[in-house]
Design an enzyme around this catalytic site. Sequence first.
Site, mmCIF file in Angstrom:
data_model
loop_
_atom_site.group_PDB
_atom_site.id
_atom_site.type_symbol
_atom_site.label_atom_id
_atom_site.label_comp_id
_atom_site.label_asym_id
_atom_site.label_seq_id
_atom_site.Cartn_x
_atom_site.Cartn_y
_atom_site.Cartn_z
ATOM 1 N N SER A 51 0.821 -1.213 0.000
ATOM 2 C CA SER A 51 0.000 0.000 0.000
ATOM 3 C C SER A 51 0.857 1.266 0.000
ATOM 4 O O SER A 51 0.362 2.350 -0.294
ATOM 5 C CB SER A 51 -0.934 0.013 1.212
ATOM 6 O OG SER A 51 -0.182 0.024 2.406
ATOM 7 N N HIS A 52 2.126 1.156 0.370
ATOM 8 C CA HIS A 52 3.011 2.328 0.343
ATOM 9 C C HIS A 52 4.107 2.217 -0.712
ATOM 10 O O HIS A 52 5.029 3.020 -0.725
ATOM 11 C CB HIS A 52 3.643 2.553 1.722
ATOM 12 C CG HIS A 52 2.682 3.113 2.710
ATOM 13 N ND1 HIS A 52 1.863 2.320 3.467
ATOM 14 C CD2 HIS A 52 2.377 4.392 3.038
ATOM 15 C CE1 HIS A 52 1.110 3.090 4.235
ATOM 16 N NE2 HIS A 52 1.396 4.333 3.999
ATOM 17 N N GLU A 192 -9.568 0.392 3.648
ATOM 18 C CA GLU A 192 -10.044 -0.831 4.311
ATOM 19 C C GLU A 192 -11.558 -0.821 4.440
ATOM 20 O O GLU A 192 -12.209 -1.870 4.318
ATOM 21 C CB GLU A 192 -9.417 -0.956 5.704
ATOM 22 C CG GLU A 192 -7.917 -1.189 5.711
ATOM 23 C CD GLU A 192 -7.368 -1.172 7.132
ATOM 24 O OE1 GLU A 192 -7.257 -2.251 7.744
ATOM 25 O OE2 GLU A 192 -7.056 -0.078 7.648
#
Lengths: 336, 336
Positions: A51-52, A192
């Site tokens: 995600s990063h 999420e």
Amino acid sequence: MNKENVNTRKINLQEIKELVINVFQNQGCDIPNANALANTIVSAEQDGSSSHGLFRVPGYVASLQSGKVNGKSSPKVQHQTPVILKCNADNGFASYSHKIALPMLADAAKINGIAALTITGCYHFAALWPETEFLANQNLVGLACTAFKPAVAPAGSIKPFFGTNPISMAWPYPGGNPVVFDMATASMAKGEVSIAARDGHTLPDGVGLDGDGNPSNDPKEVLKGVLLPFGGYKGSAISLMVELFAAGLTGDTFSFEAQENDNNDGGPPKGGEFIMAINPEIMAGSDWVNHCKLFFDNLSSFEGVRLPGSRRHKNRLGSDVREVNVELLDKIKGYL
Amino acid sequence: MNKENVNTRKINLQEIKELVINVFQNQGCDIPNANALANTIVSAEQDGSSSHGLFRVPGYVASLQSGKVNGKSSPKVQHQTPVILKCNADNGFASYSHKIALPMLADAAKINGIAALTITGCYHFAALWPETEFLANQNLVGLACTAFKPAVAPAGSIKPFFGTNPISMAWPYPGGNPVVFDMATASMAKGEVSIAARDGHTLPDGVGLDGDGNPSNDPKEVLKGVLLPFGGYKGSAISLMVELFAAGLTGDTFSFEAQENDNNDGGPPKGGEFIMAINPEIMAGSDWVNHCKLFFDNLSSFEGVRLPGSRRHKNRLGSDVREVNVELLDKIKGYL
């Protein structure tokens, strides 16, 4: 990203690095800025934090293309006092400021025992552990926080005001990996909640409010409303602290101000970052190593407990091949 | 204490102060130690925080009577560097160390921008806001934390390891009261769980586990089990940070070590405290006052939001008469 439902392609870390360096240079970065950004992205992929990693490249590129971010930034660091450093990021992404300013922060803390760095006028679009782990790897305690744009309702209210306001601490563990947490002070990331909505799951209590300001466990309703801080009013106090450190102490924008100034191009808003380094050798004396090891050994002996950061460090030591979403990879190659 | 169910007697703050000074002197404190303790107790009563006021006197006295705490402590402060101070509390209660060391910490932060103080070998049995507000009243940001004895299960586990591990931050607000939070990183104080059990209330999710390690909303079952940190694994990370700052950086005992050394006389265990002061004038520049006021004004304009600390400060400005449990008052007078 839910890897189970998408096509992936194998690519190793060296290939990832070359790809993103080329992309950022092609999108207007000079070599030092492109390298710093690439290192940030590769270390996220290396640690399994997709995600990063590459996932953020479209946002980085959008902010270069919109002209919001300076891809040829030349950060300047000044000592206000022997223990207070100010870094003007020159409107660049935070990674390059870190490369220049963190070694100076570490030196100041090693000599004096404690030191703090403010970065202003930067665009932070990454995790915070790269900066706190940099410090911990030099046997310093690292603490970092930054604000964002309003996304979280302060406890008691029903409207967003705080950013997701992440905070990271890294504690040195000589001879091993540092103990590191890095977390948003929001109850849950918006991504999420979206995934829960897509998959028809309910949310735990306390994640968010619906559009009318009522607590809801339905992710679809929370997406129309607002996120809450983690842990009720206590987590709200921690989010407040992050906001104050990241903006009150840096003199840069609070989340509500960042919102007003941002062009919403998909990249991060301009803002500040607060980073602190503490030398336990000076504060606690040379026994700190054994004392903290005893503590960590006790803690990790508890069934069910995992030292924060250990999962990432395990990923780091594994294979250097990553499976990346094909669509994302093709999109990134399209920036070349 | 549930004031509705007990007989109370009116007593003003000056009378409270004289009473406790006399009690502590009669129980073996010298005048400076007795005065410092009395100030801590009176400021708690003044702020309406009865759980940290006279309510604590029996515990203080027990630890003086058992010989655990030195009522004639003579704390010594040393500069390790211009910005790191170490205070050896000489086995006394923390209040007297604060009186001696906090002005030195404030001076170091005013000059250098940031400074930290460790207090070791002290007995902390009070709130933390007296120390952080002391700093904020001098236009410094104050942060303090201390550990305790194992009472809280780290996220994922079912056995106590962390202390209740309070943390306080005070932010200066020139011309007004500082913005201050002071909270345990436990989900709830054990006393509050006891009251819920007595009154037949259920607990919110996430407060504690029963004796078998299962989540429970029944306060009677949680009293047989263990408390959880506030806010799940994120709150557990904050509790970990407090433990590391209070013990890892001070070199004093972690909660599990404090337990091993304590005589369980009803007073606090011996331990360390970490206190930090930051000068926003140096870090952010002189505009910090207006910038932070703008932020606080925005935040407090939100319906349902109260700035942390404001309820206490309101109590402080009201009448100086307090209604105190008669039984408690008689018990304290019995120490004369």
